[in-house]
Scaffold this active site. Structure first.
Site, short mmCIF file in Angstrom:
data_model
loop_
_atom_site.label_atom_id
_atom_site.label_comp_id
_atom_site.label_asym_id
_atom_site.label_seq_id
_atom_site.Cartn_x
_atom_site.Cartn_y
_atom_site.Cartn_z
N ALA A 153 0.79 -0.93 0.10
CA ALA A 153 -0.05 -0.09 -0.06
C ALA A 153 0.94 1.42 0.19
O ALA A 153 2.03 1.14 -0.26
CB ALA A 153 -0.99 -0.11 1.25
N VAL A 154 0.36 2.45 0.08
CA VAL A 154 1.34 3.75 -0.05
C VAL A 154 2.69 3.65 0.78
O VAL A 154 3.63 3.98 0.08
CB VAL A 154 0.32 4.85 0.39
CG1 VAL A 154 -0.19 4.80 1.77
CG2 VAL A 154 1.02 6.23 0.28
N VAL A 165 2.28 -3.97 6.45
CA VAL A 165 1.00 -3.97 6.28
C VAL A 165 0.25 -3.32 7.42
O VAL A 165 0.59 -3.08 8.50
CB VAL A 165 0.52 -5.81 6.40
CG1 VAL A 165 1.32 -6.24 5.16
CG2 VAL A 165 1.04 -6.46 7.44
N SER A 201 8.44 7.18 10.76
CA SER A 201 7.54 8.28 10.54
C SER A 201 7.56 9.42 9.65
O SER A 201 9.08 9.17 8.93
CB SER A 201 7.92 9.29 11.99
OG SER A 201 7.30 10.70 11.90
N GLY A 230 5.04 9.81 7.42
CA GLY A 230 3.96 9.77 6.34
C GLY A 230 4.47 9.30 4.87
O GLY A 230 5.64 8.72 5.01
N LYS A 272 8.57 5.34 18.81
CA LYS A 272 7.79 5.89 17.81
C LYS A 272 6.21 6.12 18.40
O LYS A 272 5.74 7.31 17.93
CB LYS A 272 7.56 4.68 16.59
CG LYS A 272 6.44 5.14 15.60
CD LYS A 272 6.65 6.50 14.70
CE LYS A 272 5.85 6.93 13.68
NZ LYS A 272 4.57 6.34 13.57
N HIS A 286 6.84 9.45 20.07
CA HIS A 286 6.83 10.36 19.13
C HIS A 286 5.45 11.14 18.79
O HIS A 286 5.16 12.03 18.55
CB HIS A 286 7.76 9.93 17.85
CG HIS A 286 7.44 10.58 16.61
ND1 HIS A 286 6.33 10.64 15.62
CD2 HIS A 286 8.45 11.53 15.93
CE1 HIS A 286 6.60 11.46 14.77
NE2 HIS A 286 7.63 12.14 14.80
N ASN A 287 4.68 9.81 18.37
CA ASN A 287 3.46 10.41 18.06
C ASN A 287 2.60 11.07 19.06
O ASN A 287 1.80 12.05 18.74
CB ASN A 287 2.65 9.14 17.56
CG ASN A 287 2.90 8.86 16.05
OD1 ASN A 287 4.13 8.81 15.64
ND2 ASN A 287 2.04 8.00 15.60
N GLU A 337 3.76 14.43 18.96
CA GLU A 337 2.98 15.12 18.15
C GLU A 337 1.88 15.48 18.33
O GLU A 337 1.17 16.88 17.93
CB GLU A 337 3.12 14.09 16.67
CG GLU A 337 2.55 14.58 15.74
CD GLU A 337 2.35 13.09 14.72
OE1 GLU A 337 3.46 12.64 14.37
OE2 GLU A 337 1.25 13.11 14.10
N TYR A 338 0.95 14.66 18.98
CA TYR A 338 -0.51 15.39 19.50
C TYR A 338 -0.48 16.51 20.19
O TYR A 338 -1.29 17.40 19.97
CB TYR A 338 -1.09 14.03 20.39
CG TYR A 338 -1.84 13.05 19.71
CD1 TYR A 338 -1.14 12.13 18.62
CD2 TYR A 338 -2.97 12.50 20.01
CE1 TYR A 338 -1.83 11.14 18.19
CE2 TYR A 338 -3.85 11.76 19.42
CZ TYR A 338 -3.29 10.93 18.48
OH TYR A 338 -3.76 9.77 17.82
N ARG A 370 -5.11 10.22 53.19
CA ARG A 370 -5.16 8.88 53.09
C ARG A 370 -4.88 8.25 54.46
O ARG A 370 -5.39 7.06 54.62
CB ARG A 370 -3.82 8.47 51.95
CG ARG A 370 -4.11 9.04 50.66
CD ARG A 370 -2.85 8.74 49.63
NE ARG A 370 -2.89 7.28 49.22
CZ ARG A 370 -1.91 6.41 49.94
NH1 ARG A 370 -0.81 7.26 50.31
NH2 ARG A 370 -1.84 5.51 49.41
#
Ligand code: NBP
Length: 480
Positions: free
Chosen positions: A11-12, A74, A128, A130, A182, A185-186, A189-190, A450
């Site tokens: 795929a891409v 995949v 990473s 894209g 990774k 990393h994401n 990014e968020y 507590r």
């Protein structure tokens, strides 16, 4: 000719990585479950390099030099396990299976352990950047054995992005280390995207600036210390005009942010590790809030200030340069978000015994990936200093930057609250900064509570040991 590497899953992402490898002069054997993808790739891009199209896993395995290197691209999850099960029986000890998908690092640990038993190297590699990164140079974060990196590293470094001639690829650590970093990393990014969105919102609603004006602001910011891919594309998105309506593009897009899950994983794992990644968590929750359509509809009429958009007059009135204040607040909050992310990597590395080098990581995130930024050079320098900082906040460069930014940062958070503009990223980052630097935290009171209701005991500031007060009796302290 025997192919140097095989790619299955075209795929891409897989197709672009295969093309990238071929463009760098490597013979690439290519395979996909549905054969049309293999045919299309070779028909359209066969002239870019040397491809060996394969119809079956057996053909792919036969086409490769030894030890074999097979890159799996995949869909993450069950498909990855299915492909591993297809290929593993065809391989020999020493061969390498590389999973370049967005796998959960715990899956990668499981797969690596199972394949190690069978003598096969399993390499979980975070990729990473894209689609475009895959073709032109991604940032690659391979985990797995040092032995597999020796055989695989040169190929991956060849196709990775380069910054100052240094490839954006390095061996991260054993088993799931690559997919773990990774994931974080994401998460970062968020957080970064959320902070940029808050800056936009504050200037749009607080000052009444138009998307086109804001595109100029972000383009300008991209020339300074905030210079980064995300700031650059923010300017592009804000400049975009919707053709059918002639309106700013950002005004015709539904305001519900979606997510595929790596941000959520980062927070889930941070909770398990006990690492405060409030910036990432706020970003994940902010997306969830935006998507909570029913809640938002039900609450729309609740009382509170309505942001006024009286334009630059408001700026003059306030007596400060609000645009510059927001830039400073964004920079300071961003430092906190990255510091928290690197802290999670330190904690994960300690928990799983990976020995991840944070400086090397900052180095490979300078290019190719979504969070690439000038800023990462500063992080690299901080971790390459003689003494590794306990948090990036105490690395001299960042301490100075926070000192410069903090008056503006506080003004912006206060202003956001006054105007009724939600800025959870900015405000939680500031709260984290203030919590870390505090002499005393109210956690002492929590310990008291507590101990009161659950006899959970507490420690004292002046003596070693564990203590409890006999709350329901004479209220005397007992040493336990
Ligand atoms: P997809 O994630 O859309 O996966 C499609 C590929 O998976 C096709 O080649 C498909 O084969 C194959 N596949 C599936 Br689905 N089930 C299979 C099975 N049971 N056995 C064999 N093959 C199977 O592709 P992608 O967007 O190129 O992403 C690939 C990986 O890279 C993912 O893990 C993704 O999370 C990760 N990633 C993506 C990006 C990005 O920007 N898209 C960035 C970084 C990482 P078929 O053609 O026969 O259906």
């Amino acid at each position: 000719t025997q192919a140097r590497i095989g790619v299955t899953g075209l795929a891409v992402m897989g197709a672009n990585l295969a093309r990238n490898l071929a463009r760098h002069g490597h013979v690439v054997a290519v395979h996909n479950r549905s054969q049309y993808r293999t045919k299309t790739l070779v028909e359209e891009f066969g002239h870019e390099g040397e491809f060996v199209p394969c119809e079956t896993p057996q053909e792919l395995v036969a086409a490769l030099e030894r030890p074999r290197r097979i890159l799996i691209m995949v869909k993450a999850g069950v498909p990855t396990d299915a492909v591993i099960e297809e290929f593993a029986p065809l391989l020999e000890p020493g061969d390498m299976l590389v999973d370049g998908g967005n796998a959960h690092f715990l899956d990668t640990r499981r797969r690596e352990a199972a394949l190690r038993e069978r003598g096969i190297h399993f390499v979980g590699a975070g990729v990473s950047g894209g689609e475009e990164g895959a073709l032109l140079g991604p940032s690659i974060m391979p985990g797995g054995s040092a032995e597999s990196y020796a055989a695989l590293g040169p190929l991956l470094e060849d196709i990775a992005a380069k910054v100052d001639g240094v490839p954006c690829c390095t061996h991260i650590g054993p088993d799931g280390a690559g997919h773990f970093v990774k994931m974080v990393h994401n998460g970062i990014e968020y957080a970064d995207m959320q902070l940029i969105a808050e800056a936009y919102d504050l200037l749009r609603q607080g000052l009444g600036m138009s998307p086109a004006e804001l595109a100029d602001v972000f383009a300008e910011w991209n020339r300074g210390e905030l210079s980064s891919y995300l700031i650059e594309i923010t300017a592009e998105v804000l400049r975009q005009v919707d053709a059918p309506t002639g309106k700013p593009f950002v005004d015709v897009v539904a305001d519900r942010a979606e997510q595929k899950g790596t941000g959520r994983w980062t927070v889930q794992i941070a909770l398990d590790l006990g690492v405060p990644v409030s910036g990432i968590a706020e970003a994940v929750f902010a997306r969830a809030t935006s998507g909570a359509v029913e809640l938002r509809q039900a609450a729309r009429g609740l009382p509170g200030p309505t942001p006024h958009t009286t334009g630059p007059a408001r700026e003059a009135q306030a007596g400060t340069d609000f645009v510059e204040d927001v830039r400073q607040a964004l920079y300071a909050s961003k430092i906190v978000a990255y510091a928290q992310g690197f802290d999670q990597i330190r904690a994960g590395s300690a928990e799983y015994g990976w020995n991840v080098d944070p400086g090397a990581l900052a180095t490979i995130w300078r290019g190719g990936c979504i969070i690439r930024a000038v800023f990462l050079d500063r992080i690299r320098e901080a971790y390459e200093a003689a003494r590794t900082p306990a948090t990036l906040l105490v690395a001299p460069y960042f301490t100075d930057a926070l000192a410069v930014a903090q008056d503006a940062w506080r003004r912006v958070v206060a202003r956001a609250v006054e105007l009724g503009i939600p800025a959870p990223g900015f405000s939680s980052a500031l709260a984290y900064y203030d919590a870390l630097r505090a002499e005393r935290l109210p956690a002492a009171l929590i310990q008291g509570q507590r101990d009161f209701f659950g006899a959970h005991t507490y420690r004292r500031i002046d003596r070693e040991g564990v203590f409890h007060v006999f709350w329901s009796g004479d209220r005397m302290e007992i040493e336990g």
